[in-house]
Design an enzyme around this catalytic site. Structure first.
Site, PDB file in Angstrom:
ATOM      1  N   HIS A 148       0.853  -1.211   0.000  1.00 29.95           N
ATOM      2  CA  HIS A 148       0.000   0.000   0.000  1.00 29.95           C
ATOM      3  C   HIS A 148       0.887   1.259   0.000  1.00 29.95           C
ATOM      4  O   HIS A 148       0.872   2.029   0.973  1.00 29.95           O
ATOM      5  CB  HIS A 148      -0.849  -0.096   1.275  1.00 29.95           C
TER       6      HIS A 148
ATOM      7  N   GLU B 158      -1.155   1.530  -5.131  1.00 30.09           N
ATOM      8  CA  GLU B 158      -0.969   0.296  -4.365  1.00 30.09           C
ATOM      9  C   GLU B 158      -1.065  -0.926  -5.280  1.00 30.09           C
ATOM     10  O   GLU B 158      -1.981  -1.008  -6.104  1.00 30.09           O
ATOM     11  CB  GLU B 158      -2.048   0.233  -3.287  1.00 30.09           C
TER      12      GLU B 158
HETATM   13  O1  TA6 Z   1      -6.170   1.822  -0.039  1.00 30.65           O
HETATM   14  C1  TA6 Z   1      -7.132   2.810   0.135  1.00 30.65           C
HETATM   15  C2  TA6 Z   1      -7.775   2.616   1.495  1.00 30.65           C
HETATM   16  O2  TA6 Z   1      -8.479   1.410   1.555  1.00 30.65           O
HETATM   17  C3  TA6 Z   1      -8.646   3.839   1.773  1.00 30.65           C
HETATM   18  O3  TA6 Z   1     -10.014   3.486   1.781  1.00 30.65           O
HETATM   19  C4  TA6 Z   1      -8.172   4.335   3.130  1.00 30.65           C
HETATM   20  O4  TA6 Z   1      -8.925   3.771   4.167  1.00 30.65           O
HETATM   21  C5  TA6 Z   1      -6.720   3.861   3.112  1.00 30.65           C
HETATM   22  O5  TA6 Z   1      -6.777   2.576   2.529  1.00 30.65           O
HETATM   23  C6  TA6 Z   1      -6.014   3.894   4.436  1.00 30.65           C
HETATM   24  O6  TA6 Z   1      -6.514   2.893   5.278  1.00 30.65           O
HETATM   25  P1  TA6 Z   1      -5.930   2.859   6.794  1.00 30.65           P
HETATM   26  O7  TA6 Z   1      -6.569   1.662   7.434  1.00 30.65           O
HETATM   27  O8  TA6 Z   1      -4.441   2.729   6.684  1.00 30.65           O
HETATM   28  O9  TA6 Z   1      -6.320   4.179   7.398  1.00 30.65           O
END
Ligand code: TA6
Length: 293
Positions: free
Chosen positions: A161, A264
């Site tokens: 990510h 990601e």
């Molecule tokens: O990858 C995008 C996502 O799923 C967004 O919806 C946002 O929630 C981000 O990940 C960050 O997630 P986190 O749990 O690290 O705050």
């Protein structure tokens, strides 16, 4: 989840002038890698790459100045390792447990080309052997490897990510996703991406499916393109929280959203992976940059 190797055990992996183990933020153990071509930093917590820069260049990864460095919290920025599920799950940590688990450092190796390879192992995972291999040199190469060591099929999602450092969200564009099926996580709608490049004018949270393509982040402000080359991945997520969501995240500065974008590399949703006993999956991502063409 706390499973901390002792600093003495970790220091056995040091390589003078190349690999240094130190007590990082929150007194969490971390590894610094310095090579002629690039340098990086990895926390054992989550096997989390928190920094990578090529010699003489601006950092390629974004780190939030408000990130937690706590045993039961994910680090905000860098490269969160998402496994065995992506997104929220009732009664469970969002984005799985791997990023809030202390991994073991199992090997550090100086390669013939001067790059350094670090290998991490995810402990306390019954059904699978899980390794994360980080190679630091003129680019950053990450390999997330899952082997089904159990006796039944094992299904999981995975995602590197990655948060990228950019000059400003209004001035960049992401190329490479034209033609991919796009699931908008904010509206629940699905379409095919028809634009040559993605530009950002609001909160953006999209899952692009059926794509193995390299994504390119074009950043005129920094005069560079960042390339996200991948294999073993059929999903790409593009995310910027914008103003309101940034405000709702306690571990993310209210004024940080213009300076980052997540691209990601994953396998999520219908691209979740099912391994038969003995099966093996490798998600490989290379992050590199070049002057803007
Ligand atoms: O990858 C995008 C996502 O799923 C967004 O919806 C946002 O929630 C981000 O990940 C960050 O997630 P986190 O749990 O690290 O705050």
């Amino acid at each position: 989840m706390n499973n901390q190797q002792t600093m003495d055990a970790l220091k056995t992996h040091e390589i003078p002038g190349r690999v240094t183990v130190f007590s990082g933020k929150g007194n969490l153990p971390a590894v610094r890698v310095e090579t002629e071509a690039g340098e990086a930093e990895v926390y054992l917590h989550g096997a989390h790459v928190t920094g990578f820069r090529k010699k003489g260049e601006e950092p390629l990864l974004f780190m939030s100045g408000s990130s937690d460095f706590l045993p039961d919290k994910p680090i905000r920025g860098g490269v969160p390792v998402i496994f065995p599920w992506f997104g929220p799950r009732e009664g469970q940590p969002g984005h799985g447990t791997a990023r809030i688990t202390d991994w073991d450092l199992t090997e550090s190796l100086l390669l013939p080309d001067g790059a350094v390879r670090l290998s991490f192992h995810l402990p306390c995972e019954e059904a699978a052997g899980v390794e994360f291999i980080v190679t630091v040199g003129s680019s950053l190469v990450m390999e997330f490897v899952v082997t089904n060591t159990g006796t039944a099929d094992f299904t999981f999602e995975n995602c590197l990510h990655t948060y990228f450092q950019i000059s400003g969200i209004h001035g960049i564009e992401v190329a490479g996703l034209k033609g991919a099926r796009c699931l908008d996580s904010l509206t629940g709608t699905e379409r095919v991406e028809e634009a040559e490049t993605i530009r950002f004018t609001a909160e953006t949270d999209r899952i692009y499916q059926d794509t193995a393509a390299t994504a390119e982040i074009r950043d005129p402000g920094l005069g560079r393109s960042i390339f996200v080359r991948k294999s073993g991945s059929m999903s790409t997520v593009v995310w910027n929280p914008w103003i309101e969501k940034a405000r709702r995240m306690p571990d993310f500065g209210d004024d940080e959203w213009p300076h980052m974008v997540c691209v990601e590399s994953c396998n999520v949703g219908e691209h979740a992976i099912t391994l038969a006993p003995g099966g093996r999956s490798v998600l490989r991502v290379e992050i590199d940059s070049a002057p803007l063409a």
